[in-house]
Motif scaffolding. Structure first.
Motif, short mmCIF file in Angstrom:
data_model
loop_
_atom_site.label_atom_id
_atom_site.label_comp_id
_atom_site.label_asym_id
_atom_site.label_seq_id
_atom_site.Cartn_x
_atom_site.Cartn_y
_atom_site.Cartn_z
N LYS A 81 -1.93 8.01 -5.47
CA LYS A 81 -2.30 6.60 -5.64
C LYS A 81 -3.32 6.45 -6.77
O LYS A 81 -3.21 5.56 -7.60
CB LYS A 81 -2.88 6.09 -4.32
CG LYS A 81 -2.82 4.61 -4.16
CD LYS A 81 -3.14 4.23 -2.73
CE LYS A 81 -3.16 2.71 -2.61
NZ LYS A 81 -3.42 2.27 -1.26
N ILE A 93 -3.76 -0.50 -13.21
CA ILE A 93 -2.64 0.29 -12.68
C ILE A 93 -1.56 0.38 -13.76
O ILE A 93 -1.30 -0.59 -14.46
CB ILE A 93 -2.09 -0.35 -11.39
CG1 ILE A 93 -3.17 -0.32 -10.31
CG2 ILE A 93 -0.83 0.35 -10.92
CD1 ILE A 93 -2.79 -1.02 -9.01
N ASN A 97 1.03 -1.79 -5.80
CA ASN A 97 -0.29 -1.70 -5.16
C ASN A 97 -1.30 -2.64 -5.82
O ASN A 97 -2.45 -2.74 -5.38
CB ASN A 97 -0.85 -0.27 -5.26
CG ASN A 97 -0.07 0.74 -4.46
OD1 ASN A 97 -0.26 1.93 -4.57
ND2 ASN A 97 0.87 0.27 -3.64
N PRO A 139 3.63 2.52 -7.08
CA PRO A 139 2.22 2.23 -7.42
C PRO A 139 2.00 0.87 -8.07
O PRO A 139 0.97 0.24 -7.81
CB PRO A 139 1.83 3.35 -8.38
CG PRO A 139 3.05 4.12 -8.67
CD PRO A 139 4.10 3.77 -7.68
N PRO A 155 -6.00 -3.61 -9.53
CA PRO A 155 -6.10 -3.24 -8.11
C PRO A 155 -6.73 -4.37 -7.30
O PRO A 155 -7.71 -4.99 -7.74
CB PRO A 155 -7.03 -2.01 -8.11
CG PRO A 155 -6.98 -1.49 -9.50
CD PRO A 155 -6.77 -2.68 -10.38
N GLU A 189 2.38 4.22 -1.69
CA GLU A 189 2.02 4.94 -2.91
C GLU A 189 3.24 5.34 -3.74
O GLU A 189 3.10 5.76 -4.88
CB GLU A 189 1.13 6.15 -2.60
CG GLU A 189 1.84 7.44 -2.27
CD GLU A 189 2.40 7.49 -0.87
OE1 GLU A 189 2.13 6.57 -0.08
OE2 GLU A 189 3.12 8.45 -0.56
N SER A 248 -2.05 6.63 -10.23
CA SER A 248 -1.29 5.48 -10.73
C SER A 248 -2.20 4.55 -11.53
O SER A 248 -1.72 3.65 -12.22
CB SER A 248 -0.63 4.73 -9.58
OG SER A 248 -1.63 4.09 -8.79
N LEU A 249 -3.51 4.77 -11.44
CA LEU A 249 -4.43 4.00 -12.28
C LEU A 249 -4.52 4.67 -13.65
O LEU A 249 -4.39 5.88 -13.76
CB LEU A 249 -5.82 3.96 -11.65
CG LEU A 249 -5.93 3.28 -10.28
CD1 LEU A 249 -7.31 3.49 -9.70
CD2 LEU A 249 -5.64 1.80 -10.42
N ASP A 306 0.83 -1.20 0.00
CA ASP A 306 0.00 0.00 0.00
C ASP A 306 0.87 1.25 0.00
O ASP A 306 0.45 2.33 0.37
CB ASP A 306 -0.99 0.00 1.17
CG ASP A 306 -0.28 -0.11 2.50
OD1 ASP A 306 0.96 -0.12 2.51
OD2 ASP A 306 -0.97 -0.18 3.54
#
Lengths: 370, 358
Positions: free
Chosen positions: B118, A236, A154, A151, A195, A148, B121-122, A146
């Protein structure tokens, strides 16, 4: 717009949909759902912009139309109603919910204000067994990071490799990789990073393990078609780090130990471990594993000796107890195998009844305190 | 601005109320409009249509490509932060030129910045250009801002970062150097008058007064339009300014304590900015004797008398410098009333009011 349907049907779907609706958002429209009355079908959608969900249900539609309204208010009203047919009818800027002994009116928003949801093109859909998917998800997502600042970590890397597809997750301290056979995806797609939130949601919705899930791989998103529920998630940005290079090809020490016994002992010993590192020392000697920890803050120390199958040199390694237990929780067999080399090298953990090519976990050791 | 020649990161420098927010939203519309309109204006060859679905969503701040990091007061968790942010957005939606209150200490939370990082980043939804607005960036801790350097330097694909600031010097040089600086000019008086009349139904005379006295800050003009005349901060500010010249007793100081909130940074800033403006008017009048170009026309009957009390360039420069120092001090979280009183004493000493008064 005018339609009616039984309370229980609507309530069940709303409960699922609410899992995507943010409780608070800087974009107020996201706390709404989009309701569309189509030909004998009702579609309710929600999105937090990262994940979207659409539930379709049978419904008696008198007049087609669409509207956006507050999700939680709608759910809380419907949940408390007794079982009966509920009818909905929109007026100028409100929707009226009619029940046998009364009615409720809620202010609505134009459906034009609702974010555009991705279209589902079933021609590009590939069917995958739900059981395989759920299994891969449950055994990998726990290892996602998690942080950031990295990324890509994640998410869960989903890739096809030969006749197999595999999911990989790592946070830099541990890694989980699970592969299942699937020829349908063979060589068809680039790797994607998904994700974990959508994968966990998917696993929750896939209660019938043998059902099939339609998957559509888009350039920016991935769509899971469960029939009555469609889940979409943005992907992502890659690239995913080259995880293969951290998996040791060879290890000179091999330990086989009863999984549950080890898990319980680790939990007990770790109650006295450092609150930050959760470090537990593993001391391996021929035929035994000694778990120990000391905690200067509380003036305590713990030690347990477990029998195991080990014939190598004596070695001491430090591990984060939480990481060990997370991994042991994902192993189905009674015994588990640890492949180790030195106190600073990654260790491999896998089940005795599953080839490590199919399911493998990796854990990095902690530097032992002097 | 050409939609196909857009920088990755902009830094809008707006000293306050000149339209940084409006410009950021317009940029989002320009980049995302479904039916942009071609024009024959060389500076604006393409403009958003203002009527398509996306333009409508952008105007109502409900556009999926928006990410906001705004200065907010203390909060317990991300949900509360989202609620506070939504409150500011509602105010910005109602009045894009409105200025954020400086009355309470606010900051851009690092957690919000992390969350945005965050989410960026998608991958963006197809056809969407994301707009990330860090509003009044100077209100972010430098250590937090440091964590953003990478995305400020190289925003993710299909993403434009918009940083706004009242004071670029307060930002890390590393941030300034990574963004394209856009300095917002004063809002022309004619445009401000038109806006105030059309949006607030102000009478011509009042709109002109506010447009002039706000010195190119439409946001300030709007703020003043909402203040009741009797309790007008301007009137209070002017009375205190006048008493610096006239009052031989220490009453100015006690008036200050009565009239100003000890915690209201915004009120103190406005007071000192008004004093700066009044001093400029006095200096201008003392030099030229011309009333036409004075800014604070609501006090025009008294400004010539005050101007006559000024001794000359060196004295005025000293007072201006004292006000600047006090402004910097109060922004540096010193005791507001203490700083204002110290300033009043210094100005009085400079004007030598114990020996001479107007």
């Amino acid at each position: 717009m005018k339609f009616s349907l039984p309370k229980s049907r609507l309530s069940n779907y709303l409960q699922n949909i609410l899992q995507v609706v943010p409780s608070k958002s800087t974009l107020p429209i996201l706390t709404n759902v989009l309701v569309e009355a189509l030909e004998n079908k009702l579609k309710i959608s929600a999105t937090d912009l990262d994940i979207s969900i659409t539930a379709s249900m049978e419904c008696k539609v008198v007049k087609k139309g669409s509207v956006s309204l507050p999700a939680r208010i709608l759910f809380e009203i419907i949940r408390e109603l007794p079982e009966s047919d509920i009818s909905f009818e929109t007026t100028a800027s409100r929707i009226e919910i009619k029940i046998p002994n009364g009615s409720y009116k809620i202010a609505t928003v134009s459906p034009e204000d609702y974010p555009k949801l991705p279209a589902v093109n079933t021609k590009k859909e590939i069917k995958i067994t739900g059981k395989d998917l759920v299994s891969m998800v449950k055994k990998t997502t726990f290892a996602c990071s998690d942080d950031e600042t990295r990324p890509a970590l994640n998410g869960v890397l989903w890739q096809t490799k030969g006749d197999k597809m595999q999911m990989v997750a790592t946070d830099g301290h541990r890694l989980a990789r699970m592969a299942v056979e699937n020829k349908k995806l063979k060589g068809m797609y680039d790797d994607v990073i998904v994700p974990p939130k959508v994968l966990n949601l998917l696993a929750k919705f896939l209660d019938e393990a043998d059902s099939e899930v339609g998957i559509i791989f888009g350039e920016n998103n991935i769509i899971f078609n469960l029939g009555d529920i469609v889940l979409t998630s943005r992907l992502i940005e890659g690239p995913y780090p080259n995880f293969e290079q951290v998996i040791p090809a060879e290890s000179d020490k091999k330990l086989v130990i009863a999984k549950d016994e080890l898990a319980r002992a680790v939990r007990r010993v770790s109650t006295l471990s450092n609150a930050l590192t959760h470090q537990v020392k593993f001391q391996l000697k021929s035929g035994s594993l000694t778990l120990s920890t000391t905690n200067a803050d509380v003036g305590g120390e713990g030690k347990e000796v477990l029998e195991c199958d080990y014939n190598g040199d004596t070695v001491e390694l430090g591990y984060n107890a939480n990481y060990i237990n997370d991994i042991l929780g994902k192993i189905d067999s009674n015994d588990t195998i640890f492949e180790l080399s030195s106190p600073v090298a990654a260790g491999l953990v896998y089940a005795t009844d599953t080839p490590k090519d199919d399911f493998l976990c990796l854990i990095m050791p902690l530097r032992l305190a002097e | 601005m050409h939609a196909d020649r857009i920088a990755g990161t902009y830094l809008f420098h707006d000293p306050g109320g000149r339209g940084d927010w409006y410009l950021a939203i317009a940029l989002a519309a320009l980049l995302n409009c479904e039916q942009p309109e071609q024009t024959d204006q060389p500076d604006f060859p393409v403009l958003p249509c203002g009527s398509c679905r996306v333009c409508h969503q952008i105007a109502s701040l409900n556009f999926e490509g928006f990410h906001f990091a705004l200065p907010i007061s203390k909060h317990k968790n991300l949900d509360e932060a989202a609620e506070l942010t939504a409150e500011i957005l509602a105010r910005k939606k109602a009045e894009p030129f409105g200025m954020l209150s400086a009355a309470t200490y606010t900051s851009i939370p690092i957690a919000t910045a992390r969350e945005i990082k965050k989410r960026l980043s998608l991958k963006a939804s197809p056809g969407i250009r994301r707009i990330v607005i860090f509003y009044e960036m100077e209100r972010m801790l430098q250590s937090s801002a440091d964590a953003l350097l990478k995305i400020i330097e190289e925003p993710p694909a299909d993403t434009v970062m918009v940083l706004t600031t009242r004071n670029p010097e307060a930002l890390l040089p590393t941030i300034r150097s990574r963004a394209r600086l856009v300095r917002l000019d004063r809002v022309p008086e004619v445009a401000a008058v038109h806006y105030l009349k059309s949006e607030y139904q102000l009478a011509d005379k009042k709109a002109q007064l506010l447009a002039r006295t706000s010195e190119g800050s439409l946001g300030r003009a709007i703020e003043m339009a909402g203040v009741d005349d009797d309790s007008s901060q301007r009137a209070v500010g002017f009375l205190l300014f006048r008493s610096l010249f006239q009052d031989q007793s220490p009453d100015t100081l006690s008036h200050m304590a009565e009239l100003l909130s000890p915690r209201d940074l915004g009120q103190a800033e406005e007071l000192l900015e008004l004093w700066q403006s009044l001093l400029r008017d006095c200096t201008y009048y003392a030099t030229t004797g011309d009333e036409e170009a004075l800014i604070n026309i609501d006090f025009i009957s008294e400004l010539p008398r005050l101007a006559s009390a000024l001794k000359g360039g060196e004295q005025i420069a000293d007072i201006v410098s004292q006000i600047k120092i006090a402004l910097a001090d109060i922004k540096g979280k010193v005791h507001i009333q203490g700083a204002l009183m110290a300033l009043a004493l210094k100005i009085k000493a400079e004007l030598n009011v114990t020996h001479r008064s107007v």
